[in-house]
Design a protein around this motif. Structure first.
Motif, PDB file in Angstrom:
ATOM      1  N   UNK A 203      48.364  -8.151 -20.362  1.00  0.00           N
ATOM      2  CA  UNK A 203      48.597  -9.591 -20.235  1.00  0.00           C
ATOM      3  C   UNK A 203      48.547 -10.288 -21.591  1.00  0.00           C
ATOM      4  N   UNK A 204      47.644  -9.860 -22.470  1.00  0.00           N
ATOM      5  CA  UNK A 204      47.572 -10.439 -23.820  1.00  0.00           C
ATOM      6  C   UNK A 204      48.876 -10.212 -24.566  1.00  0.00           C
ATOM      7  N   UNK A 205      49.390  -8.982 -24.498  1.00  0.00           N
ATOM      8  CA  UNK A 205      50.658  -8.684 -25.155  1.00  0.00           C
ATOM      9  C   UNK A 205      51.795  -9.487 -24.544  1.00  0.00           C
ATOM     10  N   UNK A 206      51.803  -9.609 -23.218  1.00  0.00           N
ATOM     11  CA  UNK A 206      52.851 -10.379 -22.549  1.00  0.00           C
ATOM     12  C   UNK A 206      52.817 -11.842 -22.985  1.00  0.00           C
ATOM     13  N   UNK A 207      51.613 -12.393 -23.104  1.00  0.00           N
ATOM     14  CA  UNK A 207      51.492 -13.784 -23.541  1.00  0.00           C
ATOM     15  C   UNK A 207      52.019 -13.964 -24.952  1.00  0.00           C
ATOM     16  N   UNK A 208      51.662 -13.054 -25.847  1.00  0.00           N
ATOM     17  CA  UNK A 208      52.114 -13.163 -27.235  1.00  0.00           C
ATOM     18  C   UNK A 208      53.624 -13.056 -27.341  1.00  0.00           C
ATOM     19  N   UNK A 209      54.232 -12.176 -26.552  1.00  0.00           N
ATOM     20  CA  UNK A 209      55.675 -11.938 -26.646  1.00  0.00           C
ATOM     21  C   UNK A 209      56.501 -13.047 -25.999  1.00  0.00           C
ATOM     22  N   UNK A 210      55.911 -13.764 -25.059  1.00  0.00           N
ATOM     23  CA  UNK A 210      56.672 -14.790 -24.332  1.00  0.00           C
ATOM     24  C   UNK A 210      56.279 -16.215 -24.692  1.00  0.00           C
ATOM     25  N   UNK A 211      55.341 -16.372 -25.619  1.00  0.00           N
ATOM     26  CA  UNK A 211      54.957 -17.711 -26.051  1.00  0.00           C
ATOM     27  C   UNK A 211      54.017 -18.432 -25.114  1.00  0.00           C
TER      28      UNK A 211
ATOM     29  N   UNK B 299      46.894 -18.076 -23.824  1.00  0.00           N
ATOM     30  CA  UNK B 299      46.015 -17.365 -22.906  1.00  0.00           C
ATOM     31  C   UNK B 299      44.648 -17.154 -23.520  1.00  0.00           C
ATOM     32  N   UNK B 300      43.643 -17.092 -22.656  1.00  0.00           N
ATOM     33  CA  UNK B 300      42.277 -16.742 -23.037  1.00  0.00           C
ATOM     34  C   UNK B 300      41.826 -15.624 -22.103  1.00  0.00           C
ATOM     35  N   UNK B 301      41.628 -14.447 -22.655  1.00  0.00           N
ATOM     36  CA  UNK B 301      41.336 -13.273 -21.857  1.00  0.00           C
ATOM     37  C   UNK B 301      40.171 -12.493 -22.458  1.00  0.00           C
ATOM     38  N   UNK B 302      39.666 -11.535 -21.709  1.00  0.00           N
ATOM     39  CA  UNK B 302      38.646 -10.614 -22.206  1.00  0.00           C
ATOM     40  C   UNK B 302      39.219  -9.209 -22.120  1.00  0.00           C
ATOM     41  N   UNK B 303      39.241  -8.516 -23.259  1.00  0.00           N
ATOM     42  CA  UNK B 303      39.778  -7.157 -23.327  1.00  0.00           C
ATOM     43  C   UNK B 303      38.650  -6.203 -23.714  1.00  0.00           C
ATOM     44  N   UNK B 304      38.900  -4.906 -23.579  1.00  0.00           N
ATOM     45  CA  UNK B 304      37.910  -3.904 -23.963  1.00  0.00           C
ATOM     46  C   UNK B 304      38.397  -3.114 -25.167  1.00  0.00           C
ATOM     47  N   UNK B 305      37.485  -2.878 -26.083  1.00  0.00           N
ATOM     48  CA  UNK B 305      37.826  -2.052 -27.246  1.00  0.00           C
ATOM     49  C   UNK B 305      37.847  -0.586 -26.836  1.00  0.00           C
ATOM     50  N   UNK B 306      38.774   0.153 -27.437  1.00  0.00           N
ATOM     51  CA  UNK B 306      38.758   1.615 -27.375  1.00  0.00           C
ATOM     52  C   UNK B 306      38.367   2.083 -28.772  1.00  0.00           C
TER      53      UNK B 306
ATOM     54  N   UNK C 236      52.082 -17.447 -29.683  1.00  0.00           N
ATOM     55  CA  UNK C 236      52.538 -16.114 -30.034  1.00  0.00           C
ATOM     56  C   UNK C 236      51.611 -15.324 -30.943  1.00  0.00           C
ATOM     57  N   UNK C 237      50.511 -15.895 -31.342  1.00  0.00           N
ATOM     58  CA  UNK C 237      49.574 -15.216 -32.245  1.00  0.00           C
ATOM     59  C   UNK C 237      48.325 -14.798 -31.485  1.00  0.00           C
ATOM     60  N   UNK C 238      47.912 -13.546 -31.690  1.00  0.00           N
ATOM     61  CA  UNK C 238      46.740 -13.004 -31.004  1.00  0.00           C
ATOM     62  C   UNK C 238      45.561 -12.939 -31.964  1.00  0.00           C
ATOM     63  N   UNK C 239      44.415 -13.398 -31.505  1.00  0.00           N
ATOM     64  CA  UNK C 239      43.166 -13.251 -32.249  1.00  0.00           C
ATOM     65  C   UNK C 239      42.146 -12.589 -31.338  1.00  0.00           C
ATOM     66  N   UNK C 240      41.579 -11.479 -31.796  1.00  0.00           N
ATOM     67  CA  UNK C 240      40.572 -10.763 -31.025  1.00  0.00           C
ATOM     68  C   UNK C 240      39.211 -10.987 -31.664  1.00  0.00           C
ATOM     69  N   UNK C 241      38.223 -11.232 -30.844  1.00  0.00           N
ATOM     70  CA  UNK C 241      36.851 -11.467 -31.308  1.00  0.00           C
ATOM     71  C   UNK C 241      36.391 -10.337 -32.233  1.00  0.00           C
ATOM     72  N   UNK C 242      35.807 -10.714 -33.355  1.00  0.00           N
ATOM     73  CA  UNK C 242      35.267  -9.786 -34.352  1.00  0.00           C
ATOM     74  C   UNK C 242      36.326  -8.830 -34.921  1.00  0.00           C
ATOM     75  N   UNK C 243      37.532  -9.314 -34.949  1.00  0.00           N
ATOM     76  CA  UNK C 243      38.639  -8.519 -35.498  1.00  0.00           C
ATOM     77  C   UNK C 243      38.507  -8.387 -37.005  1.00  0.00           C
ATOM     78  N   UNK C 244      38.734  -7.177 -37.525  1.00  0.00           N
ATOM     79  CA  UNK C 244      38.640  -6.940 -38.971  1.00  0.00           C
ATOM     80  C   UNK C 244      39.974  -6.623 -39.623  1.00  0.00           C
ATOM     81  N   UNK C 245      40.998  -6.461 -38.838  1.00  0.00           N
ATOM     82  CA  UNK C 245      42.313  -6.143 -39.392  1.00  0.00           C
ATOM     83  C   UNK C 245      43.298  -5.868 -38.277  1.00  0.00           C
TER      84      UNK C 245
END
Length: 427
Positions: free
Chosen positions: A114-122, A125-132, A161-170
């Motif tokens: 859903x995060x990717x879909x939101x970014x690609x379609x404009x 969104x506010x979502x919670x994802x899991x790190x792998x 269209x821009x994604x920001x993930x919590x505690x993202x380093x790159x």
């Protein structure tokens, strides 16, 4: 999210059974994946007993993304690795598969989609994802790097269209391979990031270096050039349906490996081939598996309750009729490619030898299939198409010594198979 029924026309089905089918038939198979993936996602969302807030937000974002830009939404939802995730998670929910990954984490990959879909379609969104391990992978986009351990829940925010993930380093972007020759172009994703790119007989490779990427690009372009130059119809099919290559870890220094996952239409895993011809054969071989799997999504060909076992010349173990049919179809495509590559002066001798071997493998495979009670009526029609295409290859005049060598090789393989499996065949 709307779901539609799909079917192949008689001409598309017949064309595919003959080993080719054309770009239009492949596009129909690819388009059917959208409905399949939506059905699986609906099941996941319904059966998921975890955090309802995460599920409801993801479903809402997907619905808004589909409404905002149906074409980009469909492109993402038909991503082969979205299909691999959805099928794997569905099996887990039904108790048919196990994993060390918590079930709630697999289910919540829906939020990454859903995060990717939101970014690609404009869509915001506010979502919670899991790190792998390594970060948060977003299908079709790449990986947000984090220092968090695997399975950690993290906020994902999408704005314009821009994604920001919590505690993202790159961020690591997905990279592509491009082949262009004879006015035929193929662009595929070389996915060394996605959390659901595994499941082959060898583990997926870690992130490739820039030098490795250049070697992959050179090898891919050379292999594609052979197909584009000598097998234009196959080139059109690949351009219509091949989406993703997953680099696999090389387990030994001497052999190249490749494999297709049943539920990842348009993708397969492979180690980097050492020659252009080897790459061309891998592309055709594995895409044949994708095509037949796509047919099976629309039209069953064999009785799933059958316990028949058959000799398959390319395997050392007895094979169920479905596995035999998959191998037959793959080796038919290989034989057809080698037949075309006989026109390449630098490959003429090798192609002649490989054509003789491939068509002998198909001949023995068809003998195993003859009289099978496991073929449904559609399967009988499909097998008839394979036989007709084989007859064309069988009519090719090849040097007698080459033909005799192929016959001897297959006769020896059959005898060895009988000895190896004598006990199991008596049961």
């Amino acid at each position: 999210m709307t779901i539609r029924w799909h079917q192949l026309t008689s001409a598309q089905f017949a064309g595919l059974a003959g080993g080719y089918g054309g770009a239009g038939a492949v596009a129909a198979l690819a388009h059917a994946q959208l409905s399949k993936h939506l059905l699986l996602i609906k099941f996941i969302a319904t059966a998921w007993s975890g955090d309802r807030t995460h599920r409801d937000r993801a479903v809402d974002v997907l619905a808004r993304a589909q409404a905002a830009d149906p074409e980009r939404f469909a492109r993402l939802l038909t991503d082969p690795l979205v299909g691999a995730w959805a099928a794997r998670t569905t099996r887990r929910l039904r108790g048919a598969a196990r994993s060390e990954v918590p079930l709630d984490v697999d289910c919540n990959h829906l939020s990454a989609v859903a995060t990717a879909a939101a970014a690609l379609t404009g869509v915001d969104a506010d979502l919670v994802v899991h790190a792998s391990p390594g970060g948060v992978t977003l299908p079709g986009l790449g990986r947000a790097l984090t220092a968090e351990p695997g399975h950690t829940p993290l906020a994902a925010i999408v704005r314009r269209g821009r994604v920001t993930v919590e505690r993202q380093t790159g961020w690591q972007v997905l990279r592509e391979l491009t082949g262009s020759a004879e006015r035929e172009e193929l662009v595929v994703t070389l996915d060394d990031l996605d959390a659901y790119r595994g499941g082959h007989h060898a583990p997926p490779a870690d992130r490739l270096s820039d030098d490795d990427l250049r070697r992959w690009q050179d090898a891919f372009a050379a292999g594609w050039s052979l197909i584009a130059r000598y097998d234009r119809e196959r080139a059109g099919e690949l351009a219509a349906g091949l989406r993703t290559l997953v680099p696999l870890a090389r387990l030994d220094a001497h052999s190249a490996r490749s494999a297709t996952i049943r539920d990842a239409f348009g993708a397969f895993g492979l180690t980097r081939p050492s020659t252009p011809a080897e790459f061309a054969v891998m592309l055709v071989h594995e895409f044949q598996h994708s095509k037949l799997s796509g047919v099976l999504d629309i039209q069953p060909l064999t009785d799933p309750a059958s316990t028949e076992l058959h000799f398959a010349p390319w395997r050392t173990d007895p094979r169920p009729v479905g596995g035999l049919l998959q191998g037959l179809y793959a080796f038919l495509g290989i034989g057809q490619l080698w037949d075309r590559l006989r026109g390449a002066p630098e490959l003429a001798e090798t192609a002649t030898r490989e054509l003789a071997l491939a068509r002998e493998q198909v001949r023995w495979g068809l003998r195993s299939l003859d009289g099978s009670a496991a073929l449904l009526p559609a399967g009988e029609r499909f097998a008839a198409g394979v036989r007709a295409a084989f007859a064309t290859l069988a009519a090719r005049e090849l040097p007698g010594r080459v033909v005799r060598r192929a016959e001897q090789d297959l006769h020896g393989a059959h005898q060895a198979w009988q000895r190896r499996n004598a006990e199991s065949l008596r049961r």
